[in-house]
Design an enzyme around this catalytic site. Sequence first.
Site, PDB file in Angstrom:
ATOM      1  N   THR A  15       0.867  -1.177   0.000  1.00  0.00           N
ATOM      2  CA  THR A  15       0.000   0.000   0.000  1.00  0.00           C
ATOM      3  C   THR A  15       0.903   1.226   0.000  1.00  0.00           C
ATOM      4  O   THR A  15       1.588   1.498   0.988  1.00  0.00           O
ATOM      5  CB  THR A  15      -0.927   0.013   1.220  1.00  0.00           C
ATOM      6  OG1 THR A  15      -1.805  -1.104   1.152  1.00  0.00           O
ATOM      7  CG2 THR A  15      -1.762   1.285   1.249  1.00  0.00           C
ATOM      8  N   LYS A  66      -7.705   1.504  -2.512  1.00  0.00           N
ATOM      9  CA  LYS A  66      -7.319   1.104  -1.159  1.00  0.00           C
ATOM     10  C   LYS A  66      -7.384   2.278  -0.190  1.00  0.00           C
ATOM     11  O   LYS A  66      -7.964   2.170   0.900  1.00  0.00           O
ATOM     12  CB  LYS A  66      -5.909   0.511  -1.184  1.00  0.00           C
ATOM     13  CG  LYS A  66      -5.318   0.180   0.192  1.00  0.00           C
ATOM     14  CD  LYS A  66      -6.042  -0.957   0.880  1.00  0.00           C
ATOM     15  CE  LYS A  66      -5.484  -1.220   2.284  1.00  0.00           C
ATOM     16  NZ  LYS A  66      -4.162  -1.862   2.255  1.00  0.00           N
TER      17      LYS A  66
END
Length: 309
Positions: A106, A181
């Site tokens: 991420t 995300k």
Amino acid sequence: MNNHYGRRTIMSRIAFIGLGNMGLPMARNLLKAGHTVVGFDLAPQSLAALAEAGGVIAGSVGDAASGADVVVTMLPAGRHVRGVYEDAGNVFDTAAPGALLIDSSTIDVDSARAVAAAAAARGFAMVDAPVSGGTGGAAAGTLTFMVGGSDEAMERARPYLSQMGKTVVHTGGPGTGQAAKICNNMILGISMIAVSEAFALADKLGLDRQKLFDVSSTSSGQCWSLTTYCPVPGPVPTSPANRDYAPGFAVDMMLKDLKLAQAAAASSGAATPLGANAAALYALFAAAGNGHLDFSAIVKMLGGEVSRR
């Protein structure tokens, strides 16, 4: 279990870079699927765990990626991803020509798009594929992957992602997986604060926590942060609140994602006032020494159980 791509059965040589709390169980699932997994991590215990599961240990990123058909990375931040792919002797220089690159870290959207462009220039197919589902989902193979990349790269990646997760969503072009995300986790961080504030208010008003749960879980206050991950002990036995807030998804990780969301909002000109306030509250909670707890433990600060410093 074999990996099916089109009508062919492929048993691949996969380099897996980053064998932490998420990466290691994901690599184990690829091993269970029958692939050869060559791993690298800076932590010796992670390498030992991969070897115990049947993987091959590499001495460097370049050694792991050498001749790999697929490279999967799970790393802390954009600068690490850039270095692993772009630095001399690393992935771009050592992976098999035309290899598939999957970054499940991420990271910031700009870094994801920059690395994808560099990969395309070198003839590699690449997707950004961050995950949701935590360490439990990684171990069980039930992760959700949010995947940014071309249609062709997506279809090449899908079989491998399906062996590590349950849900695979193609979100669009490069960087959109990261965008999905951070948007999702901004919702999660904000909603957990809202639920925690409601329980703190209920306590002050003398309303039983279970009664609030019984009402809100079946009415307009219903959300995942309440019904699946309830931040107070009792109503949802499987939530971290019943395990002294052991993560789960740690405060430090939530704060990282909220900061990424704020950076993206600033660069794109988006207005996210609640996201900004959520980031500020989690920063206060982390600064008070709570970064290792599950992010739902924010209820302790909002309820006055711990100091904000």
